[in-house]
Write an enzyme that holds these catalytic residues in place. Structure first.
Site, PDB file in Angstrom:
ATOM      1  N   LYS A  82      67.736 166.325   2.053  1.00  0.00           N
ATOM      2  CA  LYS A  82      69.047 166.901   1.721  1.00  0.00           C
ATOM      3  C   LYS A  82      69.168 167.051   0.204  1.00  0.00           C
ATOM      4  O   LYS A  82      68.727 166.164  -0.549  1.00  0.00           O
ATOM      5  CB  LYS A  82      70.151 165.986   2.273  1.00  0.00           C
ATOM      6  CG  LYS A  82      71.564 166.549   2.123  1.00  0.00           C
ATOM      7  CD  LYS A  82      72.581 165.638   2.816  1.00  0.00           C
ATOM      8  CE  LYS A  82      74.002 166.139   2.695  1.00  0.00           C
ATOM      9  NZ  LYS A  82      74.981 165.264   3.372  1.00  0.00           N
ATOM     10  N   SER A  90      78.088 167.291   6.491  1.00  0.00           N
ATOM     11  CA  SER A  90      77.541 168.097   5.428  1.00  0.00           C
ATOM     12  C   SER A  90      76.020 168.232   5.475  1.00  0.00           C
ATOM     13  O   SER A  90      75.468 169.083   4.792  1.00  0.00           O
ATOM     14  CB  SER A  90      77.959 167.513   4.085  1.00  0.00           C
ATOM     15  OG  SER A  90      77.429 166.217   3.907  1.00  0.00           O
ATOM     16  N   SER A 126      78.531 162.678   8.211  1.00  0.00           N
ATOM     17  CA  SER A 126      77.713 163.826   7.811  1.00  0.00           C
ATOM     18  C   SER A 126      76.263 163.813   8.271  1.00  0.00           C
ATOM     19  O   SER A 126      75.546 164.790   8.049  1.00  0.00           O
ATOM     20  CB  SER A 126      77.749 163.993   6.291  1.00  0.00           C
ATOM     21  OG  SER A 126      78.984 164.543   5.906  1.00  0.00           O
TER      22      SER A 126
END
Lengths: 95, 485
Positions: free
Chosen positions: B79, B154, B178
């Site tokens: 990420k 996210s 997330s």
């Protein structure tokens, strides 16, 4: 408790944000909706409740006060938007 | 079976028997990315040269018979809020569009030590703020099961890349859900470890008391392997927990006989899609058939969790994001009048609307006269929410419910209504506030979109969470289904 346009401008100043008139309008409406929703917390009696800032018992991590090598200047400046003579350059702070 | 459908052990066997080289594995990853990326858009940066050089080196070690790490040769995505030395880390923000870190996050350093291969950096909501990936300031990632729908957020890029078979596993970060919510929307396994189990050093901070790095994988066994590689104390992170790290994979026995399950009634009430509820109830029957017992339990302060979370997370965000001022790194606005103007212009040009909204909310909640009414109040309610979990875990080994109230919604459907978007996190946020571990595993489909089952455990009891999740997986085949791309 509701937020006025003046509050939005004051908070933006504190947060170092420059908002357009449109952004101010939008945030005014959205923040009021969110804060109105947040008022439901007042339904709870919390006078004798301890606040939890961390779920774990956090203690300060101390290291020995020893001199260690710093990051090399060229690496530190690698991401600096503007630099001169090995220093990060910003607009004049004092006139 | 396609390479990226295999279990970690199966891939390792192929590498060990020299049926497969790391180079071939990495090539397959980039080939798959070339095929699917135009419709998925999971990546922000690819690391092709670096990954191929790393693969060459690992193949040499394979030939030499050198000792192999836990994740040897496996293509991984990271990420984009987890810093990677020499590889752009943008947090999906224009502000950091040129940021090239000079060090690795501890989790990345540990992955390198475990010899996985970094394929690239994955898309996300800007600074991890959002539940749909639509807040990326570059482009939204799309759900591999239906590209008209969001992948969740996210860590939407992290989830979509695994679901699409672009990488073998990925790292995400979970603040209010997330990792778990995008895993549920994309039909894969997402684990949020106990707060403090995985070092946050090098994770760009959003809400420091909640943020946690964790793995996204295709199955529970692989999740245990990745957790094994990244868990552990780190003196670079003052909130890192100094606890013994057990063997997670040995917990995967398939046996849940006698497991006591609590089912929070608040997670199956109003606002939960009936198809989601049906899938959760069917999952509980699977557990019953395996000798576990379940009963309804109440977490009475659940209804207050979202307000608590958004006050606390936004307050911490407004403080953490003060460091983005255009001085030392990131993008700097041109022609400022003075230093304050430089801060103001750089931040206003660099941050997107969701980030500005949360900074505004947090600054307000922390400002003079409002601190007690909002921030302190939320800290106290957090105590009540944590106590709900403490009490439930006196009776139950795990709590089980849905990960998200609905399957993935359509792109654009909730963009103009942040409050509704925030309410999607009702099942994941209380867990984050309590700091306990939770995993999302696939448990069904609705209109071709996956549904996630959330299994929540006691602090640092990841073994029980993984054991329960693995047992469910052994008796269902939802995790084996793949999107048609």
């Amino acid at each position: 408790m509701s937020i006025s346009m003046q509050d939005v401008e004051h908070v933006a100043k504190l947060a170092r944000l420059e908002l357009t008139e449109e952004e101010k309008e939008t945030f005014n409406g959205q923040l009021n909706a969110i804060l109105k929703y947040a008022e439901k917390l007042n339904e709870l009696q919390t006078d004798n409740i301890e606040p939890t800032s961390h779920v774990l018992p956090v203690i300060n991590v101390m290291r020995e006060d020893e001199v260690r090598p710093s990051l090399p200047i060229d690496k530190v400046l690698l991401n600096a938007p503007d630099d001169e003579d090995g220093q990060i350059k910003v607009p004049a702070v004092l006139e | 079976m396609a390479l990226f459908d295999m279990r970690l052990q199966e891939v390792h066997n192929k590498l060990n028997s020299k049926e497969l080289s790391v180079q071939e594995l990495v090539d397959a990853s980039y080939r798959r990315i070339a095929e699917t990326e135009p419709s998925i858009k999971a990546f922000l940066t690819l690391n092709e040269d670096g990954a191929r050089a790393q693969a060459e080196e690992l193949d040499k070690q394979l030939q030499d018979g050198a000792e192999r790490g836990l994740l040897f040769g496996l293509p991984a995505g990271i990420k984009d809020n987890i810093v990677t030395e020499g590889l752009l880390t943008t947090c999906a923000s224009q502000f950091l569009s040129n940021y090239n870190p000079i060090y690795n996050a501890t989790a990345v350093r540990k992955l390198n030590a475990a010899q996985s291969v970094t394929i690239g950096k994955l898309n996300m909501d800007e600074f991890a703020m959002g539940g749909s990936n639509e807040n990326s300031s570059f482009y939204p990632t799309r759900n591999p099961w239906n590209t008209e729908h969001v992948p969740g957020g996210s860590s939407g890029g992290s989830a979509a890349s695994v679901a699409a078979g672009q990488v073998y596993f990925s790292l995400g970060s979970d603040t209010g859900g997330s990792i778990r919510q995008p895993a549920a929307y994309c039909g894969i396994v997402g684990l949020k470890p106990t707060y403090g189990l995985v070092s946050r050093f090098g994770l760009v901070a959003f809400a420091s008391s909640l943020d946690q790095i964790g793995p996204l994988t295709k199955n529970v066994e692989d999740s245990a392997y990745v957790l094994q590689a990244i868990a552990g104390y780190d003196n670079m992170d003052s909130t890192s927990a100094n606890v013994d790290i057990p063997d997670y994979t040995s917990a995967l026995t398939g046996d849940v006989k006698g497991l006591r399950i609590g089912v929070p009634k608040e997670y199956l009430g109003q606002g939960i899609d009936p198809r989601v509820k049906e899938s959760v109830m069917a999952a509980l029957q699977v557990y019953e058939s395996l000798g576990a017992t379940w009963e309804e339990v109440s977490l009475p302060h659940t209804d207050y969790a979202i307000a608590t979370y958004y006050l606390l997370a936004s307050s911490e965000a407004s403080s953490n994001l003060a460091r983005f001022d255009g001085v030392r790194y990131g993008v700097r606005a041109e022609n400022p009048d003075n230093l304050i103007d430089l801060y103001r212009k750089s931040r206003s040009q660099g941050f997107g609307p969701e980030v500005k909204r949360r900074i505004m909310l947090g600054t307000y909640a922390l400002s003079s006269g409002y601190y007690d009414a909002y921030y302190l109040k939320a800290q106290k309610v957090r105590t009540l929410i944590k106590q709900d979990f403490d009490q439930a875990f006196q009776q139950y080994d795990v709590l089980i419910g849905p990960t998200a109230p609905t399957p993935a919604f359509r792109i654009g459907e909730q963009v103009g209504d942040p409050l509704t978007m925030y309410l999607n996190d009702i099942c994941t946020i209380p867990v984050s506030l309590a700091g306990v571990p939770a995993i999302s595993v696939p448990c069904g489909f609705a209109d071709g979109l996956p549904i996630g089952l959330q299994i929540i455990g006691k602090a640092f009891d990841e073994r029980t969470v993984l054991r329960a999740a693995h047992a469910f997986e052994q008796h269902t085949d939802y995790h084996k289904q793949r999107p048609q791309l």
